[in-house]
Each structure stands twice: as structure tokens, then as C-alpha cells.
Design a protein around this motif. Structure first.
Motif, short mmCIF file in Angstrom:
data_model
loop_
_atom_site.label_atom_id
_atom_site.label_comp_id
_atom_site.label_asym_id
_atom_site.label_seq_id
_atom_site.Cartn_x
_atom_site.Cartn_y
_atom_site.Cartn_z
N HIS A 1 -16.61 17.68 -5.23
CA HIS A 1 -16.72 16.57 -6.18
C HIS A 1 -15.45 15.73 -6.22
O HIS A 1 -15.44 14.68 -6.83
CB HIS A 1 -17.00 17.10 -7.58
N GLN A 2 -14.38 16.19 -5.58
CA GLN A 2 -13.16 15.39 -5.58
C GLN A 2 -13.37 14.16 -4.69
O GLN A 2 -13.96 14.28 -3.60
CB GLN A 2 -11.98 16.23 -5.07
N PRO A 3 -12.89 13.00 -5.12
CA PRO A 3 -13.15 11.77 -4.35
C PRO A 3 -12.75 11.90 -2.89
O PRO A 3 -13.48 11.45 -2.00
CB PRO A 3 -12.27 10.74 -5.05
N LEU A 4 -11.62 12.55 -2.64
CA LEU A 4 -11.12 12.68 -1.28
C LEU A 4 -12.17 13.33 -0.37
O LEU A 4 -12.33 12.94 0.79
CB LEU A 4 -9.83 13.52 -1.31
N THR B 1 -7.82 6.53 -2.31
CA THR B 1 -7.43 5.67 -3.42
C THR B 1 -7.96 6.22 -4.75
O THR B 1 -7.24 6.28 -5.74
CB THR B 1 -7.96 4.24 -3.19
N LEU B 2 -9.23 6.63 -4.74
CA LEU B 2 -9.81 7.18 -5.97
C LEU B 2 -9.13 8.50 -6.34
O LEU B 2 -8.92 8.80 -7.50
CB LEU B 2 -11.31 7.41 -5.81
N GLN B 3 -8.78 9.29 -5.32
CA GLN B 3 -8.12 10.58 -5.58
C GLN B 3 -6.82 10.37 -6.35
O GLN B 3 -6.50 11.11 -7.27
CB GLN B 3 -7.85 11.30 -4.26
N MET B 4 -6.09 9.35 -5.95
CA MET B 4 -4.83 9.05 -6.64
C MET B 4 -5.07 8.74 -8.11
O MET B 4 -4.27 9.07 -8.96
CB MET B 4 -4.15 7.85 -5.99
N MET B 5 -6.21 8.09 -8.40
CA MET B 5 -6.52 7.77 -9.79
C MET B 5 -6.96 9.00 -10.56
O MET B 5 -6.77 9.09 -11.76
CB MET B 5 -7.64 6.72 -9.85
N ALA C 1 -15.51 13.06 -11.94
CA ALA C 1 -15.14 12.58 -10.61
C ALA C 1 -16.35 12.55 -9.69
O ALA C 1 -16.43 11.71 -8.79
CB ALA C 1 -14.05 13.46 -10.02
N ALA C 2 -17.32 13.44 -9.92
CA ALA C 2 -18.45 13.57 -8.99
C ALA C 2 -19.26 12.28 -8.91
O ALA C 2 -19.45 11.71 -7.83
CB ALA C 2 -19.34 14.74 -9.41
N LEU C 3 -19.75 11.79 -10.06
CA LEU C 3 -20.58 10.58 -10.03
C LEU C 3 -19.73 9.38 -9.60
O LEU C 3 -20.19 8.54 -8.83
CB LEU C 3 -21.21 10.31 -11.40
N ALA C 4 -18.49 9.32 -10.08
CA ALA C 4 -17.62 8.19 -9.74
C ALA C 4 -17.46 8.09 -8.24
O ALA C 4 -17.62 7.01 -7.66
CB ALA C 4 -16.26 8.35 -10.42
N SER C 5 -17.16 9.22 -7.57
CA SER C 5 -16.89 9.11 -6.14
C SER C 5 -18.17 8.89 -5.34
O SER C 5 -18.20 8.07 -4.42
CB SER C 5 -16.13 10.33 -5.60
#
Lengths: 313, 270
Positions: free
Chosen positions: B28-31, B53-57, B72-76
Motif C-alpha cells: 500500500h505504500q506509494p513507492l 514523490t507521493l512516498q516523500m509526502m 496511502a492505499a487509495l491515494a497511491s
């Protein structure tokens, strides 16, 4: 007395594997209870041949439980040891097993959160993300592999540690070791976060503080360069060579006659990233004032848009 | 998008949704999630950059105790899908990524509400498991555990599947309608958003004792030759040195007044 019933390594591996799904049925009533019971099933099947004992054990492990999902491993290790003793006739009360679970989950969550969520994940995440932002596949791979190797090893070895030590682990926990690990993680975490704030929180103030016309020799004389470049192919090469050598000695300010100083470059002279750290500390303060992080994030986008329109950012 | 691509995307979304609650493999992590969606849709590089970029946020987003962080899951997953649709529609990579980042934040809030709903639905499920425990019905216990996990997966898989059917024309239309100042402003805002995650982490860990280490990290990071790994090594060394010295100070504190180092050592042997 009959032969002692012990949990084999494959039983413990089965528990370890299932224990990864500890949070699967996470619920607002008893939190991780369903996942915990799910993890204990292989052990319960092995230890209690009698159906009544199995039912009692399953019910006992449907009680409230909640901790950090990784540091729950030593707790399940200790619980396995206790259940094994009980199955072999030792007088282990239900209350003792529940007491060990509840007694360990609080202090351990206090270690797991700073170590994994606030030190290791930001560290590996930032490492991977900084590579990924350049488009390198190594970023995600590095993050994924390192994280899971560390996690799986941690979960297995601490479960074994708990199983071998049994209840005597509680002495180690109340001793200084856990406190030290937490403190060490906090130090490392704060240090790394300090670095990340400097590197990855970006604010650029664009207002121009001053524009100074530089004296001759402090900037590259582009007319002279153009003249050299005008005289054939060799001239172009000479021009490039001359421009580059001047650039390397003069720096970025040598590119034009006017030396433009923005607010940002003034701030950077004090210390690079000063604005970033100010924003971060402001966030800390707002969060302490119970402002929701979502509200802060939306506010930042608003400030970004308004600031850009006002030509400050 | 082909049917096969959509199936793969929904599968990645399902994994991300499960991990959003399990927090083990980190799908679920953006990376990881954005990279996988980029990989299955043929826009690997854009996916990796968006993920980074999302991971940094999202570095400081973590579920602590019963509190649930922005999701983070839905966002990424959802922002990566929108990025892919924009890329298919012919958008350039930079615009697609910066737009995806802008929509990620509202999505993380939506995901937060979805996980709260599923975590409430899980209450009757554990009651069913109570009943199964009372009968020692292992099959039912396993099945309901798996159903509960799958619900968390479906929580992301359904919105992901729905997003795949948005025509790229609609996404491109919305993109083209977005004025440049809005896009640039959002990018500037996105640069600051990482600070919120860091602030969450700092508030969890900060004591008077560890603030100086924050200052050290901040100042040393300005030296651009130091890589993150180097900073990590410095940080670990500082922690070890500090803890070692502190222990020394504590053990020495009682005996410090005797003025007789040899005597202290002998005393310790008793």
C-alpha cells in the motif's frame, strides 16, 4: 505421564506465517483479536487433542488484543510457550495468559511504533523515494526487499526468542533493554527527519530583494564570446571553452550583467532550508493544537496556489 | 486500457487494500503501489516517479493504536490510475504526474473513511468467529478471517475498477481546463506537504533530549555530498555514542565522589 507435547518447528513456522494476518479482521470492538486467534490455530490443534480444551483455548484467544503488528511476534512466542506448558499439565490459568498478552502489548507497541513506523520506514522510504524520483526502478525494489527481509527476520527471530524464554522474557522487557532501543530509535529517527526536512520539504520564495549591475569581469562578456564564435568552427569551440571556464570561476551569478538576489537566496545564506524547518515546526505546533493533518495539507495547497498567484512562491 | 490491464490493475489495488490494514508487505505504500500500476499499464517510469514523490509526502503516515492515518492505499492506487489514463490520452508525463499528486490528498481522506467503514463491518465478523470458536469450527474461523482481509482488499479494488472505465477524454478535458497557475500552485503546495508527515513523526518522538539530534541532522543534510545512507550511518553512530556515554554517566555517577578509580573497580567486583 504421557509424552510431553511440544510444538515442532513447522508448527511455529505455521503460526509465524499466519501471524502476518494479525490485523486482517481489525475491528473497533476487540481490535486484533480475530487475527490473533487465527494465528494461534495451528498451535491449538497440535496441543489439545480434546475438543473441549480446543474450544476453551479458541475462546481464550478471542479476547481483546492490540499492539504493533511486528512486535506482537515475541508476545505470540511467549503465549506459545505458556500454552505448551498448560497442555502438558502445568497450572497456567486463563488469567495468566491474558495477563501476559495485555502486559506485553502496551510497552511493546511503544517500541514498535518509533522503531518501525517512525524510523525504519521513513528512512528506507526516503532512500527508495529519492532514487525513484529520478525514475530509477532500484528505488522501489530496494525499499520493498530491504523492508520485507528485515520484517520477516524480525518476526521469526523474536517469536522464537519469546518461545524459548517463555515468561522470563518479561524481566528483559521491564529491564533497560527496551527503553534503550526506543531511545536509540528516537535519536536516529529525529536525526534522519532533520535531514529529510532539509532535503525534501521545498519552499522557494521568489520575490526579488535586489538587482545589482555587476562590475566588469564579474560576469561573462557574451558579446566577446559571440565575436569569437563568429570566426568559424574553431572559433565556436574556443567560445564554448572560454564561456565554460569563465562560468566555472564566476559561478551562476556570472551568467548575466544583473545580479539578482531573491529572498530565497538571502534565506539560504543564513542556513539552507530555513523556511522548510520553519514550516515543519509550524506543523508540529498545529498538530499539537489538535488541528487535523488533513486540514493542514489542504491549507498548504491553498497557500501554494495563493502564494503563486501573489508571486511570492 | 485492455481488459487484461484492468484485471492486473484491480489485482494490484486488491493487494494494496489488504496491506492498508495488514501493514506487512507494504504493497500500500506509494513507492510500491504506483510502481506496480505503472508496470502493469506500461508506464513504468512515470509510475516510479509518482510513487517516489507521493512516498516523500506520506513518510509519516502510520496507523498508531486505534488511530488511523490518511490512507496511502487509495491515494497511491487511484492517483496512479488517473495518471495512466492521462498518459494514454496523450498528456505529457510532467503534467500527468503533478495532477495525480494533487488528487492524491483528497483521495487519502476518502480512503480513510472507507477503512473506518470496513473496520466497523469487521465487528459482526468477529462475533461470527466467536460462534465458530465455541464449536471449534476451524474452517469457519479461517474462512471468516480471510473474508475480513478480502473486504479490505475490495475497499480499494472497487474504486480502482471504477476509475479504469473513466474515458481518457474526460480526464484530458479536466486537465486542459485546469489553468497553469492552479497546477503550478498545487505543485508548490505539494512540496510543502511532506512537512506534515515529518511533523507527525516528530510529535511522536520528540523529547527535550532528542531535539539536538534533529538540529544536527538538519544542518548536516545541507552538505549535499552526504547521501541518505551516509546520514543514516552518522545517525546510528550518534545514537550508539550517546547511549553509551549516558550509561557510563549513570553507572559512574554513584562512585564519582570517591576519587579512587581503582577502589571503584574493586568495589564493582564485590
Amino acid at each position: 505421564m504421557a509424552d510431553k507435547i511440544t510444538l515442532s518447528k513447522s508448527d511455529r513456522l505455521a503460526v509465524w506465517f499466519r501471524h502476518q494476518y494479525l490485523q486482517g479482521s481489525w475491528n473497533y470492538e476487540r481490535m486484533q483479536n480475530g487475527g490473533w486467534c487465527f494465528s494461534m490455530i495451528p498451535a491449538i490443534k497440535k496441543l489439545y487433542p480434546n475438543k473441549e480444551d480446543q474450544i476453551a483455548a479458541l475462546k481464550r484467544h478471542m479476547e481483546f488484543y492490540n499492539t504493533h503488528p511486528y512486535v506482537s511476534s515475541p508476545v505470540i512466542g511467549v503465549t506459545l510457550a505458556l500454552e505448551e506448558d498448560r497442555a502438558n499439565g502445568a497450572p497456567v490459568e486463563d488469567a495468566a495468559i491474558q495477563g501476559v498478552k495485555v502486559g506485553m502489548m502496551g510497552p511493546l507497541a511503544g517500541v514498535g511504533d518509533p522503531v518501525f513506523w517512525f524510523t525504519l520506514r521513513p528512512l528506507l522510504g526516503a532512500l527508495g523515494a529519492s532514487l525513484a524520483m529520478g525514475g530509477s526502478i532500484m528505488g522501489p525494489i530496494l525499499f520493498f526487499v530491504l523492508w520485507n527481509v528485515i520484517r520477516l527476520a524480525f518476526e521469526w527471530y523474536t517469536q522464537e526468542f519469546g518461545y524459548q524464554l517463555g515468561t522470563s522474557i518479561t524481566k528483559d522487557l521491564s529491564g533497560g533493554l527496551m527503553g534503550k532501543i526506543t531511545e536509540g530509535a528516537s535519536i536516529l529517527g529525529m536525526f534522519v527527519i532533520g535531514g529529510l526536512v532539509e532535503r525534501w520539504v521545498s519552499i522557494k520564495f521568489t520575490p526579488i530583494v535586489s538587482t545589482v549591475t555587476q562590475s566588469e569581469g564579474a560576469y561573462i562578456d557574451w558579446d566577446a564570446i559571440a565575436e569569437t564564435a563568429g570566426s568559424g568552427a574553431q572559433g565556436v569551440a574556443d567560445a564554448i571553452q572560454s564561456a565554460l571556464s569563465q562560468y566555472s570561476s564566476l559561478g551562476a551569478t556570472g551568467l548575466s550583467i544583473d545580479k539578482v538576489t531573491t529572498l530565497q537566496s538571502n534565506l539560504d545564506q543564513l542556513i539552507p532550508g530555513l523556511a522548510a524547518v520553519a514550516v515543519t515546526l509550524l506543523c508540529c505546533w498545529l498538530l499539537k493544537k489538535k488541528v487535523s493533518p488533513i486540514a493542514i495539507i489542504i491549507g498548504m495547497f491553498a497557500i501554494g496556489i495563493l502564494g503563486h498567484l501573489a508571486q511570492i512562491l | 486500457m485492455s481488459v487484461f490491464t484492468i484485471i492486473l490493475i484491480v489485482f494490484v489495488a486488491f493487494l494494496a487494500g489488504m496491506e492498508g490494514v495488514l501493514d506487512q508487505w507494504q504493497f500500500h505504500q506509494p513507492l510500491v503501489a504506483c510502481t506496480l500500476i505503472g508496470l502493469v499499464s506500461g508506464y513504468l517510469e512515470a509510475g516510479i516517479i509518482l510513487g517516489g514523490t507521493l512516498q516523500m509526502m506520506a513518510l509519516g503516515w502510520a496507523n498508531v493504536g486505534a488511530a488511523v492515518a490518511p490512507d496511502a492505499a487509495l491515494a497511491s492506487v487511484a492517483s496512479a490510475i488517473l495518471m495512466v489514463i492521462a498518459l494514454i490520452g496523450g498528456s505529457d508525463q510532467g503534467t500527468a504526474i503533478s495532477t495525480a499528486i494533487a488528487v492524491a490528498v483528497p483521495l487519502s481522506v476518502a480512503g480513510l473513511f472507507l477503512t473506518m467503514i470496513v473496520r466497523t463491518i469487521a465487528i459482526p465478523i468477529v462475533h461470527i468467529m466467536d460462534g465458530a470458536a465455541a464449536r471449534a469450527d476451524y474452517t469457519a474461523l479461517d474462512v471468516w478471517s480471510i473474508i475480513a482481509i478480502c473486504l479490505q482488499g475490495i475497499r480499494i479494488a472497487i474504486p480502482a475498477a471504477a476509475l479504469c472505465f473513466i474515458p481518457s477524454g474526460a480526464v484530458m478535458g479536466a486537465l486542459n481546463m485546469m489553468p497553469a497557475w492552479l497546477n503550478e500552485g498545487m505543485t508548490i503546495g505539494g512540496g510543502m506537504v511532506a512537512a506534515v508527515g515529518y511533523a507527525m513523526v516528530i510529535n511522536m518522538m520528540a523529547t527535550k533530549e532528542v531535539w539536538p539530534f534533529f538540529a544536527l541532522g538538519f544542518c548536516l543534510a545541507a552538505i549535499s555530498q552526504l547521501t541518505l545512507i551516509a546520514l543514516g550511518v552518522i545517525g546510528i553512530s550518534l545514537a550508539l555514542i550517546y547511549l553509551g556515554l549516558k550509561e557510563l554517566a549513570q553507572s559512574g555517577a554513584g562512585a564519582a565522589g570517591s576519587g579512587d578509580p581503582l577502589g571503584d573497580i574493586l568495589d564493582d567486583y564485590e
